[in-house]
Scaffold this motif. Structure first.
Motif, PDB file in Angstrom:
ATOM      1  N   ARG A 211       0.845  -1.197   0.000  1.00 13.13           N
ATOM      2  CA  ARG A 211       0.000   0.000   0.000  1.00 13.13           C
ATOM      3  C   ARG A 211       0.879   1.246   0.000  1.00 13.13           C
ATOM      4  NH1 ARG A 211      -2.068  -1.146   4.198  1.00 13.13           N
ATOM      5  NH2 ARG A 211      -3.706  -2.480   3.368  1.00 13.13           N
ATOM      6  N   MET A 213       0.754   5.630   0.121  1.00 16.56           N
ATOM      7  CA  MET A 213       0.030   6.883   0.347  1.00 16.56           C
ATOM      8  C   MET A 213       1.000   8.033   0.150  1.00 16.56           C
ATOM      9  SD  MET A 213      -1.711   5.467   3.820  1.00 16.56           S
ATOM     10  CE  MET A 213      -0.325   4.328   4.020  1.00 16.56           C
ATOM     11  N   SER A 367      -1.342   8.254  -5.990  1.00 18.29           N
ATOM     12  CA  SER A 367      -1.908   8.572  -4.677  1.00 18.29           C
ATOM     13  C   SER A 367      -1.920  10.076  -4.429  1.00 18.29           C
ATOM     14  CB  SER A 367      -1.106   7.866  -3.577  1.00 18.29           C
ATOM     15  OG  SER A 367      -1.561   8.243  -2.306  1.00 18.29           O
ATOM     16  N   SER A 370      -4.641  11.686  -6.615  1.00 15.94           N
ATOM     17  CA  SER A 370      -6.026  11.296  -6.328  1.00 15.94           C
ATOM     18  C   SER A 370      -6.437  11.541  -4.885  1.00 15.94           C
ATOM     19  CB  SER A 370      -6.214   9.808  -6.644  1.00 15.94           C
ATOM     20  OG  SER A 370      -5.444   9.008  -5.750  1.00 15.94           O
ATOM     21  N   ARG A 372      -5.865   9.423  -2.455  1.00 13.33           N
ATOM     22  CA  ARG A 372      -6.279   8.157  -1.859  1.00 13.33           C
ATOM     23  C   ARG A 372      -5.076   7.225  -1.745  1.00 13.33           C
ATOM     24  NH1 ARG A 372      -6.807   4.127  -5.781  1.00 13.33           N
ATOM     25  NH2 ARG A 372      -6.591   4.901  -7.909  1.00 13.33           N
ATOM     26  N   ALA A 373      -5.183   6.263  -0.832  1.00 17.63           N
ATOM     27  CA  ALA A 373      -4.157   5.235  -0.727  1.00 17.63           C
ATOM     28  C   ALA A 373      -4.293   4.273  -1.907  1.00 17.63           C
ATOM     29  CB  ALA A 373      -4.295   4.478   0.586  1.00 17.63           C
TER      30      ALA A 373
END
Length: 398
Positions: A211, A213, A367, A370, A372-373
């Motif tokens: 993931r 961010m 990320s 946008s 978002r993650a």
């Protein structure tokens, strides 16, 4: 083992002379030339550099090398038995494909491997078919203070749980044709500049990301620069947080308007028993003369019990510092590449490593744009075939 088509003199552990063909001799290519000149049993036979100014500098640096007008001409030089690609980012993959179709020699290719998600299937196909070593130039692994941190990290931390990388540096330098002022040419700052740091994260943590961010953008540098009627869009700062499959997490802090800093890179790794960090100065040629000698790199170990940081300086051979801007790492990387080509070592930075570094940069930029993650494991930035992610295809091709 070398394929049957590989010349016998270049197989196994025979100590033959490594003779480079160079593709691209701009600022980084010339750093490679200076470092190759320091290696024993190594030389440069041919150089392909389209820009007249850089071509003249390269010819002056290696007067015995043949200056050629194409990759095909370079591969026709019989003495060439390995290659260096140091051309602009957006050319790397197409040049590797051209080499593969004509004369697939061992290659040391500068980062990043590619600049757009749709390039990844081509990279997977190249890896599956290429018969000789390809080494991706991730020099930061080989900076002496960084290498020392990597070597001692497990013992110093008891297993890294948090990793932080901070680079406070000067703005992007001017390149031929100003190609590095545009995201479409570089892949974007978090690919062009920061793929080094994403590679370090994976290498140090021995785990893959799941993931990403990020927050970043163009805040100070190049805001009023216009080339061919088009305004520069390259970013100059970012924060990136990455979660890894192992449960560890890492953070990158990039600022490219902080050239007044004493140290350019600061890396810290922390675990249940302590912390280890390294401080790396920037290029000595940028250090103000009125401040005296440039700072020396440091590694600091800070155990939790008994408390008390221990610092050791990590000096680098002045000749290596003079030969480039990367704290001696370009030389050490070429040493290892030489061993991989001659069969006395292995490729330490493979195409799959180069893919991960770019994929993490692309995810970070996504990320940041946008808000978002981005889940790398579930969101294929560059599908290869039948729903496969590029990393699966690359793994299958190893």
């Amino acid at each position: 083992m070398w394929p049957a088509t590989w010349p016998v003199s270049n197989r196994g552990t025979l100590q033959v002379k490594l003779t480079y063909g160079i593709i691209g001799c701009g600022m980084m290519g010339q750093e490679h030339l200076r470092n190759i000149a320091l290696l024993p049993d190594t030389g440069v036979a041919a150089i392909y550099e389209p820009d007249a100014g850089m071509r003249a500098l390269a010819a002056a640096a290696v007067p015995g090398a043949k200056m050629v007008d194409s990759i095909a001409d370079l591969l026709d030089v019989a003495e060439v038995n390995c290659l260096l690609i140091a051309s602009p980012n957006y050319l790397h993959l197409a040049q590797l494909e051209a080499i593969a179709s004509m004369r697939p020699l061992p290659v040391l290719v500068e980062k990043p491997l590619f600049t757009a998600p749709e390039d990844a299937p081509r990279l997977a196909a190249l890896r599956a078919a290429y018969p000789a070593p390809i080494w991706v130039a991730m020099e930061y692994r080989y900076m002496p203070p960084v290498a020392r941190l990597i070597e001692e990290a497990e013992a110093a931390t008891g297993g890294i749980k948090m990793l932080s990388i901070r680079e406070h540096r000067f703005p992007f330098l001017e390149k031929v044709g100003d190609w590095n002022r545009f995201n479409r040419n570089t892949g974007g700052t978090l690919v062009e500049k920061c793929c080094h740091f994403f590679d370090l994260m994976r290498h140090i943590l021995k785990s893959d990301p799941v993931r990403v961010m990020a927050s970043g953008g163009q805040t100070v540098n190049h805001l009023d620069e216009v080339y061919g009627g088009e305004r520069s869009d390259i970013w100059d700062n970012a924060y990136v947080i990455v979660d890894f499959a192992s449960g560890a997490r890492a953070m990158l802090e990039l600022c490219m308007f902080a050239e007044g800093s004493r140290y350019q890179e600061e890396i810290s790794a922390v675990g249940p028993t302590g912390k280890i960090e390294c401080l790396v100065p920037g290029p000595g040629r940028f250090w103000p003369a009125h401040l005296g000698e440039p700072p020396v790199a440091q590694v600091i170990v800070s155990p939790r019990d008994p408390k008390g940081p221990r610092m050791v300086e990590i000096p680098v051979d002045p000749q290596l510092l003079e030969a480039g801007d990367h704290n001696g790492s370009t030389f050490y990387q070429h040493q290892r590449f030489q061993k991989a080509v001659l069969g006395t070592g292995h490729v330490e930075v493979a195409l799959s490593d180069g893919w991960w570094a770019v994929a993490m940069g692309l995810a970070a930029q996504d990320s940041a744009r946008s808000g978002r993650a981005v889940d790398i494991s579930a969101e294929p930035y560059a599908p290869v075939a039948h729903g496969e992610t590029p990393v699966r295809a690359l793994a299958a091709a190893r």
